[in-house]
Design an enzyme around this catalytic site. Structure first.
Site, PDB file in Angstrom:
ATOM      1  N   ASP A  61      -0.601  33.547  34.177  1.00 24.11           N
ATOM      2  CA  ASP A  61      -1.665  32.969  34.996  1.00 24.11           C
ATOM      3  C   ASP A  61      -1.831  33.740  36.300  1.00 24.11           C
ATOM      4  O   ASP A  61      -2.940  33.960  36.772  1.00 24.11           O
ATOM      5  CB  ASP A  61      -1.348  31.510  35.325  1.00 24.11           C
ATOM      6  CG  ASP A  61      -1.383  30.614  34.112  1.00 24.11           C
ATOM      7  OD1 ASP A  61      -1.729  31.102  33.028  1.00 24.11           O
ATOM      8  OD2 ASP A  61      -1.067  29.423  34.246  1.00 24.11           O
ATOM      9  N   LYS A 104       2.297  27.228  30.562  1.00 25.79           N
ATOM     10  CA  LYS A 104       1.736  26.658  29.337  1.00 25.79           C
ATOM     11  C   LYS A 104       2.729  26.645  28.187  1.00 25.79           C
ATOM     12  O   LYS A 104       2.631  25.816  27.292  1.00 25.79           O
ATOM     13  CB  LYS A 104       0.477  27.424  28.897  1.00 25.79           C
ATOM     14  CG  LYS A 104      -0.549  27.633  29.989  1.00 25.79           C
ATOM     15  CD  LYS A 104      -0.891  26.356  30.700  1.00 25.79           C
ATOM     16  CE  LYS A 104      -1.680  26.604  31.961  1.00 25.79           C
ATOM     17  NZ  LYS A 104      -1.048  27.478  32.935  1.00 25.79           N
ATOM     18  N   CYS A 174       7.596  30.869  38.956  1.00 26.25           N
ATOM     19  CA  CYS A 174       7.137  30.741  40.337  1.00 26.25           C
ATOM     20  C   CYS A 174       7.978  29.724  41.097  1.00 26.25           C
ATOM     21  O   CYS A 174       8.272  28.635  40.599  1.00 26.25           O
ATOM     22  CB  CYS A 174       5.673  30.334  40.359  1.00 26.25           C
ATOM     23  SG  CYS A 174       4.585  31.569  39.626  1.00 26.25           S
ATOM     24  N   GLU A 425      -7.851  27.676  36.416  1.00 23.80           N
ATOM     25  CA  GLU A 425      -7.259  27.159  37.646  1.00 23.80           C
ATOM     26  C   GLU A 425      -7.937  27.790  38.856  1.00 23.80           C
ATOM     27  O   GLU A 425      -8.213  28.986  38.868  1.00 23.80           O
ATOM     28  CB  GLU A 425      -5.761  27.481  37.697  1.00 23.80           C
ATOM     29  CG  GLU A 425      -4.958  26.769  36.639  1.00 23.80           C
ATOM     30  CD  GLU A 425      -3.483  27.103  36.702  1.00 23.80           C
ATOM     31  OE1 GLU A 425      -2.702  26.380  36.071  1.00 23.80           O
ATOM     32  OE2 GLU A 425      -3.112  28.087  37.363  1.00 23.80           O
ATOM     33  N   SER A 451      -4.052  25.331  40.031  1.00 26.50           N
ATOM     34  CA  SER A 451      -2.680  25.804  39.944  1.00 26.50           C
ATOM     35  C   SER A 451      -1.781  24.815  40.654  1.00 26.50           C
ATOM     36  O   SER A 451      -2.207  24.126  41.594  1.00 26.50           O
ATOM     37  CB  SER A 451      -2.573  27.178  40.611  1.00 26.50           C
ATOM     38  OG  SER A 451      -1.226  27.482  40.913  1.00 26.50           O
TER      39      SER A 451
END
Length: 538
Positions: A61, A104, A174, A425, A451
């Site tokens: 992403d 995901k 992240c 997002e 996000s």
């Protein structure tokens, strides 16, 4: 065929355990998972099973954010779930362990488990350690927000490049309480991961041991006859919502928990998030709205002390089964408290927010619901004039070039599951808003999503989406919009007669894609308020 891939004669008498690896060099979130899969396989083999490692895809992403490529992000959840189900179902595997490392692939793994309903354990690939910039911890969202600061001439080209080069120091997901860490925590609360699997650094002895134990755990589940749908009950999903709330987690948790519940045959709806959120406070001071990264939660003991706090307050169902073969309460029986003096997780007497931050809104602009992330720092009510954009790219340009002004409600539509397609997002626009210093001065609403790194006065998942004729489709520039988090309402401040007249004149857009995976997805996908799944009503 199996002899050729390493089976010995005695292996044919053992349970065959699929080890679904989401390894990829596409993203640092998953770059280490091939080695974690080896650890899982060893745990399986040493516990009397025969492990068979196979791969599925992942996408990034962070890399695709703000581009057409991001349309594939949510689509990948369905592709991953389908592929794990396909391999394990086709090969007749007796159990599955899946290792996920990015947004995901984690809910996708659990969706596949629920469909297969064979003994299964999820392993989180682990969180990244923060980078360091000017002696301060930084992460991926720091870079996105720096783009806005750069556009506002508060950061030089060289400073932006330096930050960009050091924000991601190695393997792992992240670092804030963004979607990856949110979903890992939710899955542990569901009972589908071993204790503290969600709160370990990606590169650590603890994570290697977690993988090894997961291999042994799936063998124990086979002996017990304990399957995912025995674990994935309505109470378990309420536990997951409670943990997401206490952590101040991502709005994507709403979408993904709805999808996982659908796969498990559990009736879960938007109103369940409101019901649980009314009694559970936000306790963790974690990014993006808070101060700390996930590595700090790991340092003070991880998720289990928080779960014990909630259990002791009667905010978790202790009788829910888990992949240990024990209940939540049994798993937490010996869990200690957080160390004194830490301020990463607050007590009930001093919460970040006294009730949930995931606010489900209804109104003439969202008849079937919308999702807001309200930390309280951005205020509880906003009224402004609509500034309408038909795509994320157009909105981002207007934010960066100064077209967007204080008092605006930015409307980004045609970004829903069908209309995008793929429900992108909006991290680039929300980060640009924060970087430009407009976080408290503008609101942003969309039929797309956000996000986990997004913060500010933002409302997503507006349903029905524009593509199918939801009211968001007929907003005009200058219309007044009111968002009221206390009343849980989002309103287009126009007479019902005017809205009805506009909708009567509205015509549906032509599909953006007529071939391939995006076309298939747009044809099959359900509304966001139902989890944006592709097998509803089949």
């Amino acid at each position: 065929m199996l002899h050729a891939v390493g089976f010995e004669k005695e292996d044919f008498k053992k349970p065959q355990i699929g080890v679904a690896s989401t390894w990829s060099m596409v993203t640092p979130c998953n770059m280490h998972i091939d080695q974690l899969a080896v650890q899982v396989a060893q745990g399986v083999n040493e516990s009397g099973g025969k492990a068979i490692v196979f791969n599925t895809i992942t996408v990034s992403d962070g890399i695709s954010m703000g581009t057409e490529g991001m349309m594939y992000s949510l689509v990948s959840r369905e592709v991953i779930a389908d592929s794990i189900e396909t391999v394990a179902g086709c090969e007749g595997m007796d159990g599955v362990v899946a290792i996920g490392g990015c947004d995901k692939n984690m809910p996708a793994c659990v969706m596949a488990f629920a469909r297969l309903n064979r003994p299964a354990v999820f392993v989180y690939g682990g969180t990244i350690l923060p980078g360091s910039f000017h002696q301060k911890p930084v992460d991926i969202v720091s870079v996105f927000e720096a783009v806005g600061a750069h556009a506002n001439r508060k950061m030089t080209d060289d400073e932006l490049a330096d930050l960009e080069s050091c924000a991601i120091p190695g393997a792992g997901s992240c670092g804030g309480m963004y979607t990856a860490n949110t979903m890992a925590s939710a899955i542990e609360a569901l009972g589908m991961s071993l204790p503290n699997s969600s709160a370990q650094a990606a590169v650590s002895k603890d994570k290697s041991e977690d993988c090894h134990r997961a291999g042994a755990a799936v063998m124990n589940l086979i002996r017990l006859g304990l399957r995912p749908r025995d674990i994935l009950t309505k109470k378990a999903f309420e536990n997951a919502i409670a943990i997401v709330t206490a952590l101040g987690g991502s709005t994507n948790a709403v979408l993904h928990l709805l999808a996982m519940a659908h796969s498990a045959g559990v009736k879960l709806g938007l109103d369940d998030f409101t019901r649980v959120g009314k009694r559970v406070p936000v306790l963790a001071d974690l990014k993006p709205s808070g101060k700390y990264v996930m590595a700090e939660l790991v340092r003070i003991g991880g998720l289990t002390p928080l779960m014990k706090m909630l259990l002791d307050k009667g905010l978790l169902h202790g009788d829910c089964l888990t992949v240990t073969g024990k209940t939540v309460a049994q798993n937490l029986a010996n869990a200690g408290p957080y160390p004194p003096g830490q301020d990463v997780v607050r007590g009930f007497d001093n919460p970040i927010k006294k009730d949930g931050h995931l606010v489900i809104l209804y109104g003439n602009l969202a008849p079937t619901g919308a999702v807001a992330k309200i930390s309280g720092k951005e205020g509880l009510r906003f009224t402004g004039q609509a500034r309408v954009f038909e795509s994320e790219e157009r909105a981002l340009k207007a934010i960066l070039d100064g077209t967007v002004q204080k008092g605006d409600v930015i409307v980004i539509r045609s970004e829903g599951p069908k209309g995008g397609p793929g429900m992108r997002e909006m991290l680039s626009p929300t980060s640009a808003i924060m970087g430009k210093g407009l976080g408290k001065d503008v609101a942003l609403i969309t039929d797309g999503r956000f996000s986990g790194g997004s913060h500010g006065f933002v409302v997503g998942h507006i349903t029905p989406e524009a593509c199918v004729g939801g009211p968001i489709a007929v907003i005009k520039n200058g219309d007044s919009i009111t968002i009221d988090a206390e009343k849980r309402e989002i309103s287009l401040d126009l007479p019902a007669k005017e809205i009805k007249s506009r909708l009567a004149k509205w015509t549906p857009p032509k599909p953006r894609y007529t071939r391939g995976v995006l076309a298939k997805y747009a044809k099959l996908v359900s509304s966001a308020h139902l989890g944006a799944v592709t097998d509803a009503g089949l």
